[in-house]
Design an enzyme around this catalytic site. Structure first.
Site, PDB file in Angstrom:
ATOM      1  N   THR A  79       3.387   4.102  -0.712  1.00  0.00           N
ATOM      2  CA  THR A  79       4.443   4.453  -1.669  1.00  0.00           C
ATOM      3  C   THR A  79       5.003   3.254  -2.432  1.00  0.00           C
ATOM      4  O   THR A  79       5.819   3.439  -3.335  1.00  0.00           O
ATOM      5  CB  THR A  79       5.603   5.198  -0.981  1.00  0.00           C
ATOM      6  OG1 THR A  79       6.244   4.322  -0.060  1.00  0.00           O
ATOM      7  CG2 THR A  79       5.114   6.460  -0.287  1.00  0.00           C
ATOM      8  N   LEU A  80       4.571   2.037  -2.100  1.00  0.00           N
ATOM      9  CA  LEU A  80       5.009   0.859  -2.854  1.00  0.00           C
ATOM     10  C   LEU A  80       4.053   0.509  -3.995  1.00  0.00           C
ATOM     11  O   LEU A  80       4.368  -0.349  -4.821  1.00  0.00           O
ATOM     12  CB  LEU A  80       5.169  -0.346  -1.922  1.00  0.00           C
ATOM     13  CG  LEU A  80       6.400  -0.304  -1.032  1.00  0.00           C
ATOM     14  CD1 LEU A  80       6.303  -1.340   0.081  1.00  0.00           C
ATOM     15  CD2 LEU A  80       7.666  -0.515  -1.849  1.00  0.00           C
TER      16      LEU A  80
ATOM     17  N   TYR B 232       0.877  -1.173   0.000  1.00  0.00           N
ATOM     18  CA  TYR B 232       0.000   0.000   0.000  1.00  0.00           C
ATOM     19  C   TYR B 232       0.916   1.226   0.000  1.00  0.00           C
ATOM     20  O   TYR B 232       2.132   1.111   0.100  1.00  0.00           O
ATOM     21  CB  TYR B 232      -0.926  -0.019   1.232  1.00  0.00           C
ATOM     22  CG  TYR B 232      -0.165  -0.052   2.536  1.00  0.00           C
ATOM     23  CD1 TYR B 232       0.165   1.129   3.198  1.00  0.00           C
ATOM     24  CD2 TYR B 232       0.264  -1.254   3.094  1.00  0.00           C
ATOM     25  CE1 TYR B 232       0.896   1.108   4.382  1.00  0.00           C
ATOM     26  CE2 TYR B 232       0.987  -1.284   4.276  1.00  0.00           C
ATOM     27  CZ  TYR B 232       1.297  -0.097   4.911  1.00  0.00           C
ATOM     28  OH  TYR B 232       2.024  -0.111   6.079  1.00  0.00           O
TER      29      TYR B 232
ATOM     30  N   GLU C 299      11.505  -0.663   4.824  1.00  0.00           N
ATOM     31  CA  GLU C 299      10.486  -0.469   5.866  1.00  0.00           C
ATOM     32  C   GLU C 299      11.078  -0.492   7.277  1.00  0.00           C
ATOM     33  O   GLU C 299      10.344  -0.369   8.249  1.00  0.00           O
ATOM     34  CB  GLU C 299       9.391  -1.527   5.730  1.00  0.00           C
ATOM     35  CG  GLU C 299       8.712  -1.551   4.371  1.00  0.00           C
ATOM     36  CD  GLU C 299       7.884  -0.314   4.059  1.00  0.00           C
ATOM     37  OE1 GLU C 299       7.956   0.697   4.809  1.00  0.00           O
ATOM     38  OE2 GLU C 299       7.159  -0.342   3.065  1.00  0.00           O
TER      39      GLU C 299
END
Length: 123
Positions: free
Chosen positions: A16-17, A14, A80
């Protein structure tokens, strides 16, 4: 694509990926399996330049599922900051499939000023 148990190669992304967003390149050409949603049991929070997923909300968060290699999973963990900022955890998606995703750690929630995600730019 129905999964039985957990498949460590499937990742729900979800923010910015997502395709077209600034960190999508980290997926390194991974195969898009499909668009997906979480059950209405999460909350997407605005952390400034990116969102963070929290358990225990009432939102169904939209995203994409990718099949990734072990190397891409390692690259995602690095991006992350797993396990310090986000935790990589298995979640069950709204259709019953299971995939990895990144959720905010309790420490991140405690020490970061969070406000409700106010735009649809990552949804």
């Amino acid at each position: 694509m129905r999964t039985t148990g957990t498949d460590p190669r499937l990742v729900f992304v979800y923010g910015t990926l997502l395709a077209g967003e600034r960190n999508h390149h980290v997926l390194g050409g991974s195969r898009l399996v499909r668009a997906a949603r979480t059950p209405a049991a999460f909350e997407l929070r605005d952390l400034g330049h990116f969102p963070g997923l929290l358990r225990g909300g009432t939102q169904a968060v939209a995203g994409e599922v990718y099949e990734v290699t072990a190397r891409v999973l390692t690259d995602l963990d690095r991006l992350e900051d797993h396990p310090t900022f986000y935790l990589r955890e298995h979640i069950t998606l709204d259709d019953g499939d299971v995939a990895w995703t990144y959720v905010l750690t309790p420490d991140t929630v405690s020490y970061t000023h969070l406000r409700a995600h106010e735009t649809d730019s990552y949804l």
